[in-house]
Design a protein around this motif. Structure first.
Motif, PDB file in Angstrom:
ATOM      1  N   VAL A 122      -3.413  15.200  -5.439  1.00 11.11           N
ATOM      2  CA  VAL A 122      -2.620  14.771  -6.584  1.00 11.11           C
ATOM      3  C   VAL A 122      -1.171  14.928  -6.135  1.00 11.11           C
ATOM      4  O   VAL A 122      -0.762  16.007  -5.700  1.00 11.11           O
ATOM      5  N   VAL A 123      -0.427  13.839  -6.211  1.00 17.05           N
ATOM      6  CA  VAL A 123       0.965  13.817  -5.790  1.00 17.05           C
ATOM      7  C   VAL A 123       1.825  13.540  -7.015  1.00 17.05           C
ATOM      8  O   VAL A 123       1.518  12.643  -7.805  1.00 17.05           O
ATOM      9  N   ARG A 124       2.887  14.322  -7.159  1.00 10.89           N
ATOM     10  CA  ARG A 124       3.832  14.137  -8.265  1.00 10.89           C
ATOM     11  C   ARG A 124       5.154  13.653  -7.676  1.00 10.89           C
ATOM     12  O   ARG A 124       5.650  14.212  -6.697  1.00 10.89           O
ATOM     13  N   GLU A 183      -6.106   6.400   0.970  1.00 13.09           N
ATOM     14  CA  GLU A 183      -4.836   6.443   0.250  1.00 13.09           C
ATOM     15  C   GLU A 183      -4.282   7.867   0.231  1.00 13.09           C
ATOM     16  O   GLU A 183      -3.068   8.066   0.379  1.00 13.09           O
ATOM     17  N   ALA A 184      -5.139   8.866   0.090  1.00 12.44           N
ATOM     18  CA  ALA A 184      -4.691  10.265   0.133  1.00 12.44           C
ATOM     19  C   ALA A 184      -4.059  10.570   1.488  1.00 12.44           C
ATOM     20  O   ALA A 184      -3.018  11.223   1.577  1.00 12.44           O
ATOM     21  N   ARG A 185      -4.679  10.084   2.559  1.00  8.77           N
ATOM     22  CA  ARG A 185      -4.144  10.282   3.914  1.00  8.77           C
ATOM     23  C   ARG A 185      -2.774   9.622   4.050  1.00  8.77           C
ATOM     24  O   ARG A 185      -1.835  10.215   4.586  1.00  8.77           O
ATOM     25  N   ALA A 186      -2.644   8.388   3.552  1.00  3.77           N
ATOM     26  CA  ALA A 186      -1.369   7.678   3.649  1.00  3.77           C
ATOM     27  C   ALA A 186      -0.265   8.417   2.892  1.00  3.77           C
ATOM     28  O   ALA A 186       0.861   8.544   3.388  1.00  3.77           O
ATOM     29  N   LEU A 187      -0.578   8.917   1.712  1.00  3.57           N
ATOM     30  CA  LEU A 187       0.418   9.661   0.937  1.00  3.57           C
ATOM     31  C   LEU A 187       0.891  10.900   1.688  1.00  3.57           C
ATOM     32  O   LEU A 187       2.093  11.169   1.766  1.00  3.57           O
ATOM     33  N   VAL A 244      -0.104  10.832  -9.114  1.00  2.00           N
ATOM     34  CA  VAL A 244      -1.051   9.905  -8.503  1.00  2.00           C
ATOM     35  C   VAL A 244      -2.195  10.734  -7.947  1.00  2.00           C
ATOM     36  O   VAL A 244      -1.982  11.599  -7.089  1.00  2.00           O
ATOM     37  N   ALA A 245      -3.409  10.501  -8.456  1.00  2.00           N
ATOM     38  CA  ALA A 245      -4.606  11.151  -7.921  1.00  2.00           C
ATOM     39  C   ALA A 245      -5.227  10.176  -6.933  1.00  2.00           C
ATOM     40  O   ALA A 245      -5.657   9.089  -7.312  1.00  2.00           O
ATOM     41  N   ALA A 246      -5.225  10.556  -5.663  1.00  2.00           N
ATOM     42  CA  ALA A 246      -5.691   9.646  -4.612  1.00  2.00           C
ATOM     43  C   ALA A 246      -6.798  10.300  -3.796  1.00  2.00           C
ATOM     44  O   ALA A 246      -6.846  11.522  -3.667  1.00  2.00           O
ATOM     45  N   THR A 247      -7.649   9.448  -3.246  1.00  2.00           N
ATOM     46  CA  THR A 247      -8.742   9.923  -2.401  1.00  2.00           C
ATOM     47  C   THR A 247      -8.738   9.154  -1.086  1.00  2.00           C
ATOM     48  O   THR A 247      -8.099   8.111  -0.954  1.00  2.00           O
ATOM     49  N   ALA A 248      -9.482   9.696  -0.134  1.00  2.00           N
ATOM     50  CA  ALA A 248      -9.795   9.021   1.129  1.00  2.00           C
ATOM     51  C   ALA A 248      -8.543   8.490   1.828  1.00  2.00           C
ATOM     52  O   ALA A 248      -7.588   9.226   2.063  1.00  2.00           O
ATOM     53  N   HIS A 259      -7.549   2.468  -4.617  1.00  2.00           N
ATOM     54  CA  HIS A 259      -6.100   2.458  -4.384  1.00  2.00           C
ATOM     55  C   HIS A 259      -5.360   2.199  -5.684  1.00  2.00           C
ATOM     56  O   HIS A 259      -5.945   1.783  -6.679  1.00  2.00           O
ATOM     57  N   HIS A 260      -4.058   2.441  -5.638  1.00  2.00           N
ATOM     58  CA  HIS A 260      -3.176   2.238  -6.781  1.00  2.00           C
ATOM     59  C   HIS A 260      -2.222   1.068  -6.576  1.00  2.00           C
ATOM     60  O   HIS A 260      -1.220   0.960  -7.267  1.00  2.00           O
TER      61      HIS A 260
END
Length: 179
Positions: free
Chosen positions: A126-128, A146-150, A140-144, A85-86
């Motif tokens: 990857v979200v800008r 955190e990617a779902r939450a974004l 923001v490069a997110a996985t799993a 996570h970030h």
């Protein structure tokens, strides 16, 4: 992103009421914002404050507090499904610029408190977006999880609920309550 904190906003967040479906604002695509606008900075602080007092909440978007604009906060750091996570962050005018590896997972939402559903989403994104206050554009490069939450919060800003993404009625469930 881990170094960013809501303290950088320089304003105290207020706890706001969360709007519930079928409120029209939840199906209204949000407009772009000026991330340096003091009203947007206050909104960012308010979203974080509201998320923090809401048990189990890992993200909150402006439409969920009644504003059809593209601002949301995320913090999955305390969730048991989190691997990477970030920390806590807020993004304005965010969009997914890369995605891969679709997986199905269970989602819930404060605006749909009685239901959960299985939703297929990219497990890597990857979200800008722009940081409130400075307007700095970040990726923001997110996985799993955190990617779902974004993706869930970006959907809110586009006027979509997780219910709009489920495969059908068979993929919607009554929310379980654990005591």
């Amino acid at each position: 992103m881990r170094a960013w904190t809501e303290a950088e906003l320089g304003v105290e967040g207020r706890v706001l009421d969360v709007v519930r479906a079928p409120a029209a604002v939840l199906s209204t695509p949000g407009g772009a914002v000026d991330p340096t606008d003091p009203a947007v900075v206050q909104l960012a602080a308010d979203l974080v404050a509201t998320m923090r007092v809401s048990p189990g909440c890992v993200g909150l978007a402006a439409p969920q507090v009644g504003l059809a604009v593209t601002v949301f906060c995320v913090d999955v750091s305390e969730h048991p499904k989190t691997r990477e996570h970030h920390g806590t962050f807020v993004l304005c005018n965010a969009e997914v610029v890369e995605s891969s590896r679709n997986d199905r997972g269970r989602e819930g939402c404060m605006s749909v408190p009685d239901l959960t559903g299985d939703v297929k989403r990219a497990s890597r994104v990857v979200v800008r977006g722009a940081l409130p206050g400075t307007g700095e554009v970040v990726e923001v490069a997110a996985t799993a999880f955190e990617a779902r939450a974004l993706q869930h919060e970006i959907d809110h800003c586009a006027g979509l609920l997780f219910l709009d993404r489920v495969a059908g009625a068979h993929a919607v469930y009554a929310r379980q309550t654990y005591l």
